[in-house]
Design a protein around this motif. Structure first.
Motif, mmCIF file in Angstrom:
data_model
loop_
_atom_site.group_PDB
_atom_site.id
_atom_site.type_symbol
_atom_site.label_atom_id
_atom_site.label_comp_id
_atom_site.label_asym_id
_atom_site.label_seq_id
_atom_site.Cartn_x
_atom_site.Cartn_y
_atom_site.Cartn_z
ATOM 1 N N GLY A 132 0.823 -1.202 0.000
ATOM 2 C CA GLY A 132 0.000 0.000 0.000
ATOM 3 C C GLY A 132 0.854 1.247 0.000
ATOM 4 N N LEU A 133 0.215 2.354 -0.308
ATOM 5 C CA LEU A 133 0.913 3.642 -0.333
ATOM 6 C C LEU A 133 -0.034 4.768 0.044
ATOM 7 N N THR A 134 0.544 5.878 0.475
ATOM 8 C CA THR A 134 -0.237 7.069 0.798
ATOM 9 C C THR A 134 -0.690 7.737 -0.495
ATOM 10 N N VAL A 135 -1.966 8.061 -0.558
ATOM 11 C CA VAL A 135 -2.549 8.640 -1.779
ATOM 12 C C VAL A 135 -3.507 9.769 -1.400
ATOM 13 N N ASN A 136 -3.323 10.929 -2.028
ATOM 14 C CA ASN A 136 -4.378 11.942 -1.875
ATOM 15 C C ASN A 136 -5.140 12.162 -3.188
ATOM 16 N N ALA A 137 -4.676 11.509 -4.260
ATOM 17 C CA ALA A 137 -5.390 11.592 -5.537
ATOM 18 C C ALA A 137 -6.482 10.523 -5.575
ATOM 19 N N PHE A 138 -7.462 10.704 -4.711
ATOM 20 C CA PHE A 138 -8.615 9.795 -4.604
ATOM 21 C C PHE A 138 -9.868 10.636 -4.830
ATOM 22 N N VAL A 148 -8.450 6.310 -8.243
ATOM 23 C CA VAL A 148 -7.198 6.694 -7.587
ATOM 24 C C VAL A 148 -6.128 6.841 -8.667
ATOM 25 N N CYS A 149 -5.201 7.768 -8.460
ATOM 26 C CA CYS A 149 -4.084 7.957 -9.389
ATOM 27 C C CYS A 149 -2.821 7.465 -8.705
ATOM 28 N N VAL A 150 -2.161 6.499 -9.335
ATOM 29 C CA VAL A 150 -0.998 5.860 -8.696
ATOM 30 C C VAL A 150 0.224 5.966 -9.607
ATOM 31 N N ASP A 151 1.309 6.428 -9.021
ATOM 32 C CA ASP A 151 2.584 6.595 -9.733
ATOM 33 C C ASP A 151 3.038 5.244 -10.291
ATOM 34 N N ASN A 181 5.925 0.878 -5.935
ATOM 35 C CA ASN A 181 5.876 -0.583 -5.802
ATOM 36 C C ASN A 181 4.438 -1.081 -5.794
ATOM 37 N N THR A 182 3.554 -0.265 -5.249
ATOM 38 C CA THR A 182 2.157 -0.691 -5.115
ATOM 39 C C THR A 182 1.444 -0.749 -6.466
ATOM 40 N N HIS A 183 1.934 0.021 -7.442
ATOM 41 C CA HIS A 183 1.281 0.075 -8.761
ATOM 42 C C HIS A 183 1.109 -1.328 -9.352
ATOM 43 N N PHE A 239 3.533 5.285 5.086
ATOM 44 C CA PHE A 239 3.153 4.675 3.810
ATOM 45 C C PHE A 239 3.578 5.508 2.603
ATOM 46 N N ALA A 240 4.177 6.677 2.866
ATOM 47 C CA ALA A 240 4.734 7.471 1.770
ATOM 48 C C ALA A 240 6.205 7.133 1.555
ATOM 49 N N GLN A 241 6.697 6.123 2.292
ATOM 50 C CA GLN A 241 8.084 5.691 2.145
ATOM 51 C C GLN A 241 8.136 4.362 1.401
ATOM 52 N N LYS A 242 9.273 4.140 0.757
ATOM 53 C CA LYS A 242 9.459 2.844 0.094
ATOM 54 C C LYS A 242 10.104 1.892 1.087
ATOM 55 N N ARG A 243 9.334 0.994 1.618
ATOM 56 C CA ARG A 243 9.860 -0.004 2.549
ATOM 57 C C ARG A 243 8.949 -1.218 2.519
ATOM 58 N N ASP A 288 8.210 -3.205 5.092
ATOM 59 C CA ASP A 288 7.563 -3.577 6.351
ATOM 60 C C ASP A 288 6.442 -2.608 6.735
ATOM 61 N N LYS A 289 5.857 -1.953 5.744
ATOM 62 C CA LYS A 289 4.884 -0.898 6.051
ATOM 63 C C LYS A 289 3.741 -1.376 6.940
ATOM 64 N N PHE A 290 3.296 -2.608 6.722
ATOM 65 C CA PHE A 290 2.130 -3.087 7.470
ATOM 66 C C PHE A 290 2.488 -3.738 8.797
ATOM 67 N N ASP A 333 2.713 10.334 -15.724
ATOM 68 C CA ASP A 333 3.566 9.410 -14.954
ATOM 69 C C ASP A 333 2.743 8.594 -13.941
ATOM 70 N N HIS A 334 1.430 8.790 -13.935
ATOM 71 C CA HIS A 334 0.538 8.021 -13.069
ATOM 72 C C HIS A 334 -0.427 7.171 -13.916
ATOM 73 N N THR A 335 -1.014 6.185 -13.278
ATOM 74 C CA THR A 335 -2.133 5.444 -13.874
ATOM 75 C C THR A 335 -3.390 5.800 -13.106
ATOM 76 N N VAL A 383 -6.264 15.888 7.137
ATOM 77 C CA VAL A 383 -6.278 16.792 5.975
ATOM 78 C C VAL A 383 -4.841 17.067 5.546
ATOM 79 N N PHE A 384 -4.627 17.247 4.250
ATOM 80 C CA PHE A 384 -3.305 17.607 3.715
ATOM 81 C C PHE A 384 -3.438 18.909 2.945
ATOM 82 N N HIS A 385 -2.614 19.884 3.317
ATOM 83 C CA HIS A 385 -2.702 21.203 2.682
ATOM 84 C C HIS A 385 -1.344 21.886 2.720
HETATM 85 C C1 FMN Z 1 0.258 13.325 1.385
HETATM 86 C C2 FMN Z 1 0.796 12.432 0.283
HETATM 87 C C3 FMN Z 1 -0.016 12.137 -0.788
HETATM 88 C C4 FMN Z 1 0.444 11.297 -1.816
HETATM 89 N N1 FMN Z 1 -0.391 11.018 -2.845
HETATM 90 C C5 FMN Z 1 0.013 10.165 -3.822
HETATM 91 C C6 FMN Z 1 -0.884 9.832 -4.865
HETATM 92 O O1 FMN Z 1 -2.009 10.314 -4.942
HETATM 93 N N2 FMN Z 1 -0.451 8.918 -5.789
HETATM 94 C C7 FMN Z 1 0.802 8.375 -5.732
HETATM 95 O O2 FMN Z 1 1.136 7.561 -6.615
HETATM 96 N N3 FMN Z 1 1.684 8.695 -4.760
HETATM 97 C C8 FMN Z 1 1.313 9.569 -3.797
HETATM 98 N N4 FMN Z 1 2.156 9.885 -2.776
HETATM 99 C C9 FMN Z 1 3.519 9.341 -2.793
HETATM 100 C C10 FMN Z 1 3.589 7.848 -2.387
HETATM 101 O O3 FMN Z 1 2.924 7.617 -1.160
HETATM 102 C C11 FMN Z 1 5.068 7.427 -2.269
HETATM 103 O O4 FMN Z 1 5.689 7.595 -3.518
HETATM 104 C C12 FMN Z 1 5.283 6.011 -1.760
HETATM 105 O O5 FMN Z 1 6.629 5.874 -1.361
HETATM 106 C C13 FMN Z 1 5.014 4.920 -2.733
HETATM 107 O O6 FMN Z 1 5.228 3.706 -2.059
HETATM 108 P P1 FMN Z 1 5.471 2.316 -2.807
HETATM 109 O O7 FMN Z 1 6.527 2.542 -3.855
HETATM 110 O O8 FMN Z 1 5.925 1.378 -1.716
HETATM 111 O O9 FMN Z 1 4.170 1.891 -3.395
HETATM 112 C C14 FMN Z 1 1.737 10.739 -1.754
HETATM 113 C C15 FMN Z 1 2.571 11.051 -0.663
HETATM 114 C C16 FMN Z 1 2.091 11.881 0.342
HETATM 115 C C17 FMN Z 1 2.977 12.190 1.516
#
Ligand code: FMN
Length: 181
Positions: A33-39, A51-54, A58-60, A85-89, A91-93, A127-129, A147-149
């Motif tokens: 899983g990963l942190t996403v605000n593009a929901f 959702v938009c995922v880079d 890794n989660t893509h 969850f915004a880090q690449k690791r 052991d996130k869970f 660069d996202h799907t 909230v994120f701002h």
């Molecule tokens: C607040 C916040 C919002 C984020 N939103 C997105 C998003 O919408 N889509 C995305 O692909 N990455 C987003 N990210 C970045 C991913 O969480 C980050 O690249 C993460 O390391 C990906 O983890 P993974 O490679 O283990 O999947 C966001 C990061 C933060 C801090």
């Protein structure tokens, strides 16, 4: 003349969003899983979200393989999870309490809301799907959201902006002149 990516990031950061963890279960790798605000909510009938995922995350690949994901709308007390969850690791869970939804997708305890969804289509979004998905189940809790701002985490404490009470409570007209009308 193109738009500088850093400038665009700064401008778009003025748009406040909630914060989610999009999770899935990859067999045999396990939960990811990963942190996403593009929901975004897309449609009520039929129920659809996106959702938009880079592509480089890794989660893509896990979402592509599973065809299912959960959206955990984080609560105000879960900023540490957003950071984690915004880090690449790998052991996130570890140590994160969650139950399993459809196909084993993780539903994180203490969240503000949960959505389980099946991918219907994947669109190229630079660069996202963009994963457009059919909602299978949706639940909520009483926890206020995170909230994120402008690059910072915040909470929705405080009063509603002046003059907006009537939007939620038709009886609460704050303008005295309006009360007499
Ligand atoms: C607040 C916040 C919002 C984020 N939103 C997105 C998003 O919408 N889509 C995305 O692909 N990455 C987003 N990210 C970045 C991913 O969480 C980050 O690249 C993460 O390391 C990906 O983890 P993974 O490679 O283990 O999947 C966001 C990061 C933060 C801090």
């Amino acid at each position: 003349m193109g738009v500088d990516p850093l400038h665009l990031r700064h401008v778009l950061s003025r748009y406040p969003t909630g914060v989610t963890i999009v999770g899935t279960r990859h067999r045999p790798l396990g939960v990811c899983g990963l942190t996403v605000n593009a929901f975004t909510s897309v449609s009520l009938e039929p129920p659809m979200v996106l959702v938009c995922v880079d592509r480089s995350s890794n989660t893509h690949g896990c979402i592509e393989a599973a065809g299912l994901f959960s959206v955990n709308v984080l609560s105000a007390g879960q900023a540490a999870l957003a950071v984690r969850f915004a880090q690449k690791r790998d052991d996130k869970f570890d140590g994160v309490p969650y139950r399993e939804g459809e196909g084993g997708v993780p539903l994180i305890e203490g969240a503000s809301a949960w959505v389980e969804a099946r991918v219907e289509a994947a669109f190229d979004g630079g660069d996202h799907t963009i994963f457009l998905a059919h909602v299978l189940r949706a639940e909520q809790s009483d926890e206020p959201p995170l909230v994120f701002h402008r690059g910072s985490y915040a909470r929705l404490d405080g009063d509603a902006p002046p003059g907006t009470d009537a939007v939620t409570d038709p009886d609460a007209v704050t303008d005295p002149a309006a009360r007499e009308r």
